[in-house]
Design a protein around this motif. Structure first.
Motif, PDB file in Angstrom:
ATOM      1  N   ARG A   9       0.849  -1.200   0.000  1.00 58.60           N
ATOM      2  CA  ARG A   9       0.000   0.000   0.000  1.00 58.60           C
ATOM      3  C   ARG A   9       0.877   1.240   0.000  1.00 58.60           C
ATOM      4  N   THR A  10       0.486   2.201  -0.830  1.00 62.48           N
ATOM      5  CA  THR A  10       1.088   3.529  -0.763  1.00 62.48           C
ATOM      6  C   THR A  10       0.322   4.322   0.268  1.00 62.48           C
ATOM      7  N   LEU A  11       1.022   4.897   1.205  1.00 64.04           N
ATOM      8  CA  LEU A  11       0.368   5.453   2.382  1.00 64.04           C
ATOM      9  C   LEU A  11       0.026   6.939   2.279  1.00 64.04           C
ATOM     10  N   ASN A  12       0.204   7.521   1.129  1.00 64.23           N
ATOM     11  CA  ASN A  12      -0.003   8.970   0.993  1.00 64.23           C
ATOM     12  C   ASN A  12      -1.392   9.422   1.433  1.00 64.23           C
ATOM     13  N   LYS A  13      -2.390   8.586   1.266  1.00 62.80           N
ATOM     14  CA  LYS A  13      -3.761   8.970   1.597  1.00 62.80           C
ATOM     15  C   LYS A  13      -4.270   8.251   2.837  1.00 62.80           C
ATOM     16  N   TYR A  14      -3.335   7.855   3.705  1.00 62.13           N
ATOM     17  CA  TYR A  14      -3.728   7.078   4.875  1.00 62.13           C
ATOM     18  C   TYR A  14      -3.175   7.655   6.168  1.00 62.13           C
ATOM     19  N   THR A  15      -3.841   7.284   7.217  1.00 63.01           N
ATOM     20  CA  THR A  15      -3.363   7.499   8.568  1.00 63.01           C
ATOM     21  C   THR A  15      -2.953   6.140   9.128  1.00 63.01           C
ATOM     22  N   VAL A  16      -1.848   6.104   9.817  1.00 62.93           N
ATOM     23  CA  VAL A  16      -1.401   4.873  10.460  1.00 62.93           C
ATOM     24  C   VAL A  16      -1.524   5.055  11.966  1.00 62.93           C
ATOM     25  N   GLY A  17      -2.201   4.126  12.586  1.00 62.63           N
ATOM     26  CA  GLY A  17      -2.449   4.240  14.014  1.00 62.63           C
ATOM     27  C   GLY A  17      -1.926   3.052  14.796  1.00 62.63           C
ATOM     28  N   TRP A  18      -1.716   3.285  16.072  1.00 59.94           N
ATOM     29  CA  TRP A  18      -1.378   2.224  17.029  1.00 59.94           C
ATOM     30  C   TRP A  18      -2.528   2.115  18.034  1.00 59.94           C
ATOM     31  N   PHE A  19      -2.921   0.897  18.277  1.00 63.37           N
ATOM     32  CA  PHE A  19      -3.922   0.599  19.296  1.00 63.37           C
ATOM     33  C   PHE A  19      -3.352  -0.494  20.204  1.00 63.37           C
ATOM     34  N   ARG A  20      -3.971  -0.646  21.348  1.00 58.47           N
ATOM     35  CA  ARG A  20      -3.551  -1.739  22.230  1.00 58.47           C
ATOM     36  C   ARG A  20      -4.772  -2.398  22.858  1.00 58.47           C
ATOM     37  N   GLN A  21      -4.609  -3.681  23.096  1.00 60.95           N
ATOM     38  CA  GLN A  21      -5.638  -4.461  23.784  1.00 60.95           C
ATOM     39  C   GLN A  21      -5.074  -4.780  25.158  1.00 60.95           C
ATOM     40  N   VAL A  64      -0.477   8.772  13.055  1.00 60.32           N
ATOM     41  CA  VAL A  64       0.228   9.763  12.244  1.00 60.32           C
ATOM     42  C   VAL A  64      -0.426   9.813  10.873  1.00 60.32           C
ATOM     43  N   ALA A  65      -0.718  11.027  10.433  1.00 62.07           N
ATOM     44  CA  ALA A  65      -1.235  11.228   9.083  1.00 62.07           C
ATOM     45  C   ALA A  65      -0.046  11.235   8.130  1.00 62.07           C
ATOM     46  N   TRP A  66      -0.033  10.297   7.212  1.00 68.44           N
ATOM     47  CA  TRP A  66       1.202  10.052   6.454  1.00 68.44           C
ATOM     48  C   TRP A  66       1.682  11.261   5.666  1.00 68.44           C
ATOM     49  N   SER A  67       0.816  11.883   4.917  1.00 63.27           N
ATOM     50  CA  SER A  67       1.239  13.005   4.068  1.00 63.27           C
ATOM     51  C   SER A  67       1.452  14.279   4.875  1.00 63.27           C
ATOM     52  N   ALA A  68       0.501  14.614   5.708  1.00 68.93           N
ATOM     53  CA  ALA A  68       0.574  15.864   6.451  1.00 68.93           C
ATOM     54  C   ALA A  68       1.560  15.785   7.607  1.00 68.93           C
ATOM     55  N   GLY A  69       1.765  14.588   8.119  1.00 68.72           N
ATOM     56  CA  GLY A  69       2.701  14.416   9.216  1.00 68.72           C
ATOM     57  C   GLY A  69       2.134  14.728  10.584  1.00 68.72           C
ATOM     58  N   TYR A  70       0.843  15.050  10.654  1.00 71.65           N
ATOM     59  CA  TYR A  70       0.258  15.338  11.973  1.00 71.65           C
ATOM     60  C   TYR A  70       0.301  14.090  12.839  1.00 71.65           C
ATOM     61  N   LYS A 121       7.595   8.132  11.581  1.00 69.76           N
ATOM     62  CA  LYS A 121       7.454   7.340  10.363  1.00 69.76           C
ATOM     63  C   LYS A 121       8.691   7.460   9.501  1.00 69.76           C
ATOM     64  N   ASP A 122       8.899   6.442   8.685  1.00 73.82           N
ATOM     65  CA  ASP A 122       9.985   6.439   7.714  1.00 73.82           C
ATOM     66  C   ASP A 122       9.346   6.254   6.350  1.00 73.82           C
ATOM     67  N   MET A 158       7.459   2.451   7.106  1.00 77.22           N
ATOM     68  CA  MET A 158       7.427   1.942   8.475  1.00 77.22           C
ATOM     69  C   MET A 158       7.005   3.038   9.446  1.00 77.22           C
ATOM     70  N   VAL A 159       6.371   2.607  10.519  1.00 70.09           N
ATOM     71  CA  VAL A 159       5.977   3.500  11.599  1.00 70.09           C
ATOM     72  C   VAL A 159       6.545   2.944  12.890  1.00 70.09           C
ATOM     73  N   TYR A 160       7.023   3.838  13.717  1.00 71.65           N
ATOM     74  CA  TYR A 160       7.629   3.437  14.980  1.00 71.65           C
ATOM     75  C   TYR A 160       6.854   4.068  16.136  1.00 71.65           C
ATOM     76  N   LEU A 161       6.847   3.358  17.233  1.00 69.89           N
ATOM     77  CA  LEU A 161       6.253   3.890  18.461  1.00 69.89           C
ATOM     78  C   LEU A 161       7.305   3.772  19.554  1.00 69.89           C
ATOM     79  N   GLN A 162       7.867   4.898  19.924  1.00 69.14           N
ATOM     80  CA  GLN A 162       8.844   4.928  21.010  1.00 69.14           C
ATOM     81  C   GLN A 162       8.097   5.132  22.309  1.00 69.14           C
TER      82      GLN A 162
END
Length: 129
Positions: free
Chosen positions: A26-38, A55-61, A76-77, A82-86
């Motif tokens: 997937r090209t992430l330009n039009k996506y948001t990548v999120g982290w959730f936890r159970q 993180v909103a991929w294109s805008a970087g918010y 994000k990289d 890739m997306v990282y959660l520190q």
């Protein structure tokens, strides 16, 4: 599309840990990548997944859940998709299975799991007291 979360483990309270999410197909330009936890004891259904960060991929918010604000950082990289959660100053209540997911950025960012269409399998994070 495939998402793979990795990097979980067992740490002590106060420690730091980083988890990562690799998105392929997937090209992430039009996506948001999120982290959730159970989180144990807070329900095992899909609806019970707690928003952690996005993180909103294109805008970087970047957006954070109240319980992790100031302790966790999402980055994000673009080149690696890739997306990282520190995660710093970890607490026992941060214990859970951490999932990454993608959702359409056209909907803004969502703090509910229903705003995300594709999910990885999750990685276990355990924080001992």
């Amino acid at each position: 599309v495939q998402l793979q979360a990795s990097g979980g483990g067992l740490v002590q309270a106060g420690d730091s840990l980083s988890v990562s999410c690799t998105v392929s197909g997937r090209t992430l330009n039009k996506y948001t990548v999120g982290w959730f936890r159970q989180v144990p004891g807070k329900g095992r259904e899909f609806v019970d997944r707690e928003f952690v960060a996005a993180v909103a991929w294109s805008a970087g918010y970047r957006y954070y859940g109240d319980s992790v604000q100031g302790r966790f950082t999402i980055t994000k990289d673009n080149a690696k998709n890739m997306v990282y959660l520190q995660m710093n100053s970890l607490k026992p209540e941060d214990t859970g299975v951490y999932y990454c997911a993608t959702g359409p950025a056209s909907l803004g960012y969502s703090t509910t799991p229903f705003g995300y269409d594709d999910w990885g399998l999750g990685t276990q994070v355990t924080v001992s007291s």
